[in-house]
Design an enzyme around this catalytic site. Structure first.
Site, PDB file in Angstrom:
ATOM      1  NE  ARG A   1      19.973   8.532 -14.917  1.00 15.22           N
ATOM      2  CZ  ARG A   1      20.945   7.940 -15.195  1.00 15.22           C
ATOM      3  NH1 ARG A   1      21.512   6.533 -15.991  1.00 15.22           N
ATOM      4  NH2 ARG A   1      21.758   7.875 -13.468  1.00 15.22           N
TER       5      ARG A   1
ATOM      6  CE1 TYR B   1       3.156  14.982 -34.253  1.00 17.50           C
ATOM      7  CE2 TYR B   1       4.822  13.865 -33.672  1.00 17.50           C
ATOM      8  CZ  TYR B   1       3.568  14.749 -33.085  1.00 17.50           C
ATOM      9  OH  TYR B   1       3.428  15.955 -32.391  1.00 17.50           O
TER      10      TYR B   1
ATOM     11  CG  ASP C   1       3.980   6.139 -34.828  1.00 15.21           C
ATOM     12  OD1 ASP C   1       2.655   5.102 -33.554  1.00 15.21           O
ATOM     13  OD2 ASP C   1       4.586   6.863 -34.091  1.00 15.21           O
TER      14      ASP C   1
ATOM     15  CE  LYS D   1      -0.572  11.944 -29.339  1.00 21.31           C
ATOM     16  NZ  LYS D   1       0.589  11.960 -29.384  1.00 21.31           N
TER      17      LYS D   1
END
Length: 370
Positions: free
Chosen positions: A50, A103, A171, A196
């Site tokens: 982690r 978005y 972004d 993406k």
């Protein structure tokens, strides 16, 4: 030559990755482990996956290099990355100036999840420039925006943000570092949905945050470790694999998109075409209502009706009922997200097949309209 000064095409293949020292494996291995044997208590760089994982570290370093950043922090999704930025850098009472055409998931996270905790979000059209009041703590840009593909002047907005001590976050999912490097233009933080273009094969959910600021990096790493929304090593490996062809893929995405833009602009059943001049994303408005637009997106065969974007395959979607359904209709209308707005993620298929597929959809869905 300093490794960081190499061309981005070379960095996409090599940055953050050296042959594995024990076997000499050229490809970064998938370190499928949760924990690590320590030769001495608490004196070993690897303790728990982690916190750190070698496959994830290679990915973080690679994307950071592509963005001309010093630090990359990877998360289990693009939304987890966005959430980590807000969680790390803001507190109740802070105000964010955000682009109005973002978005739908970002809009939902900001207005439904973070606004109730006392963070204020103001949405404006950043493509027209911004005027920042002294109470702004963060400016959030998508450029190009989603789905209207508007662009903003990153350098000018960075200058204004820094004048008042605000952080600029960009972004960069649509542009990718192939076409735009926001940190070079003055941004403090870059966010990607690696789902993406960076991955490029529609088989991973992932996000990353990149910065040159060591303090921001430290805060992001704390959230990454304490909240635990981390990528698994196999997903990291898949994105590393995808990155190696990023520059080649983006060249073809853009070539196909530009040809389709020219073709769509001449089509009598298209009212408006939106394209920022680069990249593989196109939006266009049909001269039709929502029912006809729905028939259109269902009629394609090469273009797959699906959410997401940036894969080698072409995708088509209807923002009003899909990616931006979480944005209230009155706001969608005010922004120009019409019921007839279609968004294309243009893939790397043969261009004439893409044109033929869209023309067939026009014939099937809009014949009565024409």
């Amino acid at each position: 030559m300093n490794k960081k000064d190499r061309h981005i095409d070379t960095l996409a293949i090599h940055a953050g990755q050296e042959p594995e020292p024990i076997t000499g494996a050229v490809m970064t291995p998938v370190f499928q482990t949760s924990t690590y044997a320590q030769p001495h208590p608490a004196e070993w760089p690897w303790e728990y996956s982690r916190t750190h994982n070698p496959t994830r570290t290679a990915l973080q370093d690679c994307v950071a290099a592509l963005e001309k950043g010093a630090f990359g922090v990877a998360f289990s999704s693009g939304m987890a990355a966005i959430d980590a930025v807000i969680r790390s850098l803001l507190k109740p009472g802070d105000k964010v100036l955000c682009g109005d055409d973002v978005y739908g998931g970002t809009y939902r996270l900001f207005t439904k999840s973070w606004a109730p905790f006392g963070i204020e979000f103001e949405f404006v059209d950043t493509s027209k420039g911004v005027e920042l009041s002294s109470d702004i703590k963060m400016v959030w840009l998508e450029t190009p925006t989603n789905p209207l593909l508007k662009t903003s002047d990153i350098a000018e907005i960075a200058r204004k943000a820094h004048e008042i001590g605000a952080i600029l976050v960009v972004d960069n999912t649509f542009a990718t570092p192939i076409f735009q490097q926001p940190l070079v233009l003055g941004a403090d933080v870059v966010v990607h949905s690696m789902t993406k273009y960076l991955n490029g094969h529609s088989d991973v959910i992932a996000g990353i945050v990149v910065t040159n600021d060591s303090s921001i990096h430290e805060q992001l790493c704390f959230i990454q470790n304490s909240a635990g929304a981390v990528m698994g090593p196999w997903d990291c490996f898949l994105v590393l694999r995808g990155l190696k062809t990023l520059h080649v893929r983006m060249e073809r995405h853009q070539k196909n998109a530009k040809e389709l833009v020219s073709w769509l602009k001449e089509h009598k059943q298209v009212r408006r075409v939106l394209y920022p001049g680069f990249g593989g994303m196109i939006s266009f408005v049909l001269d039709a209502d929502l029912d006809a637009a729905t028939r259109f997106v269902k009629a394609t065969e090469v273009f797959t009706l699906a959410e997401s974007l940036g894969g080698v395959e072409s995708l088509i979607e209807l923002p009003a009922t899909m990616t931006h359904a979480s944005v209230p209709k009155e706001i969608r209308t005010s922004l120009g997200i019409d019921d007839g707005l279609i968004r294309l993620s243009v893939g790397i298929e043969y261009i004439e097949d893409l044109k033929d597929d869209l023309q067939s959809a026009f014939a099937q869905a809009l014949s009565s309209v024409s």
